[in-house]
Write an enzyme that holds these catalytic residues in place. Sequence first.
Site, PDB file in Angstrom:
ATOM      1  N   CYS A  21       1.774  17.527  12.721  1.00 48.55           N
ATOM      2  CA  CYS A  21       2.805  17.144  12.820  1.00 48.55           C
ATOM      3  C   CYS A  21       3.500  18.822  12.696  1.00 48.55           C
ATOM      4  CB  CYS A  21       3.183  15.835  11.628  1.00 48.55           C
ATOM      5  SG  CYS A  21       3.880  16.817   9.956  1.00 48.55           S
ATOM      6  N   CYS A  24       2.958  19.270   8.475  1.00 52.80           N
ATOM      7  CA  CYS A  24       1.919  19.761   8.585  1.00 52.80           C
ATOM      8  C   CYS A  24       1.818  21.360   8.906  1.00 52.80           C
ATOM      9  CB  CYS A  24       0.741  18.772   8.588  1.00 52.80           C
ATOM     10  SG  CYS A  24       1.933  17.407   7.476  1.00 52.80           S
ATOM     11  N   CYS A 112       0.862  12.119  12.645  1.00 54.02           N
ATOM     12  CA  CYS A 112       0.105  13.055  12.018  1.00 54.02           C
ATOM     13  C   CYS A 112      -0.851  12.018  11.167  1.00 54.02           C
ATOM     14  CB  CYS A 112       1.109  13.512  11.091  1.00 54.02           C
ATOM     15  SG  CYS A 112      -0.058  15.402  10.232  1.00 54.02           S
ATOM     16  N   CYS A 115      -0.850  13.737   7.549  1.00 55.77           N
ATOM     17  CA  CYS A 115       0.097  13.634   6.247  1.00 55.77           C
ATOM     18  C   CYS A 115       0.364  11.999   6.577  1.00 55.77           C
ATOM     19  CB  CYS A 115       1.906  14.145   6.140  1.00 55.77           C
ATOM     20  SG  CYS A 115       2.683  14.395   7.719  1.00 55.77           S
ATOM     21  N   ASP A 347       8.542  -8.943 -48.329  1.00 56.79           N
ATOM     22  CA  ASP A 347       8.082 -10.016 -48.049  1.00 56.79           C
ATOM     23  C   ASP A 347       9.208 -10.731 -47.365  1.00 56.79           C
ATOM     24  OD1 ASP A 347       5.194 -10.019 -48.450  1.00 56.79           O
ATOM     25  OD2 ASP A 347       5.693  -9.817 -50.932  1.00 56.79           O
TER      26      ASP A 347
HETATM   27 ZN   LIG Z   1       2.068  16.172   8.748  1.00 55.74          ZN
END
Ligand SMILES: [Zn+2]
EC number: 5.4.99.25
Length: 532
Positions: A21, A24, A112, A115, A347
């Site tokens: 993509c 990226c 893509c 990614c 106690d």
């Molecule tokens: Zn990508």
Amino acid sequence: MFPLTEENKHVAQLLLSTGTCPRCIFRFCGVDFHAPYKRPYKELLNELQKFLETEKEELILDVPNPPPKKIRLQELEDGIDGIDNLSQNGEGRVSILEDGSIASKNSNLNVCNVCLGILQEFCEKEFIKKVCQKVEASGFEFTNLVFSVSFPPQLSVREHAAWLLVKQEMGKQNLSLGRNDIVQLKEAYKWITHPLFSEELGVPIDGKSLFEVSVIFAHPETVEDCHFLRAICPDCFKPAKNKQSVFTRMAVVKALNKIKEEDFRKQFPCPPNSPKAVCTVLEIECAHGAVFVAGRYNKYSRNLPQTPWIIDGERKLESSVEELISDHLLAVFKAESFNFSSSGREDVDVRTLGNGRPFAIELVNPHRVHFTSQEIKELQQKINNSSNKIQVRDLQLVTREAIGHMKEGEEEKTKSYSALIWTNKAIQKKDIEFLNDIKDLKIDQKTPLRVLHRRPLAVRTRIIHSMETRYVDEHHFHLYLKTQAGTYIKEFVHGDFGRTKPNIGSLMNMTADILELDVESVDVDWPPALDD
Ligand SMILES: [Zn+2]
């Protein structure tokens, strides 16, 4: 301005043609300013195409393992119009293409191969809005937030493959590409989504915020991407408790650092093949870090344990100090659970008088966290009105760090008690007066029989700083003691079958027992006293 230059062209072409993509592509070209990533996907794709147009004909490249589906620019162009129909559940809609392969009809988006849709669909306003709706529906009170994402571990494998591919391509031009030259997926995702979140929710993103929104992504289709690493690097994938799979992101990254380049290439396609569907959202979770409330309590009952008294799953007494206090806090803070701690404990049959005993309560995952001091005062009143067995004072919000003050130097502190003593032999007033003169008496206490089931056996030296007596009758007297914190008072009186030496019985040369005990003061000057 379009961020790529002539010298990126070759790499951009290679990646686009193998199914990567635009965002990226920016990452692998080292674009490290935010603005280009934030632009609409469609615009990015158009501009990238225009940028590459001049060399369109050369797009079919000589990659060693050609990807199964070559993406033509025309396809990308057609596909992007469907982006409004994106749906994270759309992966089910598949159809058989002419060449027999199965592709996603999901929005016609070419997913893509690096990614897996993270920088595509999951950066869109549409998706962020969905997450924000969840956040708003969760009912948490917050003024800022941390946004954390968890990506499927195979993304690291795909990132590695794409890196090797680009590195090789650049090597042909005598250029190098280190891993750190690539913009991390997480970084780019942050740059795009943080402003969208802030805008949608109207609060800033702040790494120090206690309110965390986390999104967990998965990608079932490619889970096996990681599996070959195990055979090559078994050491990295050891089963661990509380881990569902050995293929954690950490383990995968570790293996990728170890594996030789040629071994990787033999086992995994470079470029990685194109998936059919984008990631799925496994979980959107909201959580608020714990908040802490401190105060001091008095206990006026001889029939109330500090914490729930349960033996063999059976409840012995219906309530406890911690519940009488915490139940109200849980409700008001809308918290999931609580942890109670205090400066020492008494106690079940011991009262705590005087200024009371410091305590702190951790409220886990609270939905409400902002209170005025008036509201806290009212909350204290509410606790005090609902039970005559306990009273609370100095209730306040504190930090996690401040709780340390309560435990600090606990051993060196002094505690004051009053006890009602019974003796088997008849006594006169003069028989007990000598106790008033004893100062800083050292005693040795073997772990008492009654607590041996939960404490290790040891002999501890404690100091009885001073004692004061008040005669009652021939078999009873009151004993006031100032002691080092951590002294077992009951055992100091009756001797615990000789396990505490000396003791009141041995000092008086008769049998003594303790009928009533009250804590008069706990000398810890925390939390700070508040005005009423
Ligand atoms: Zn990508």
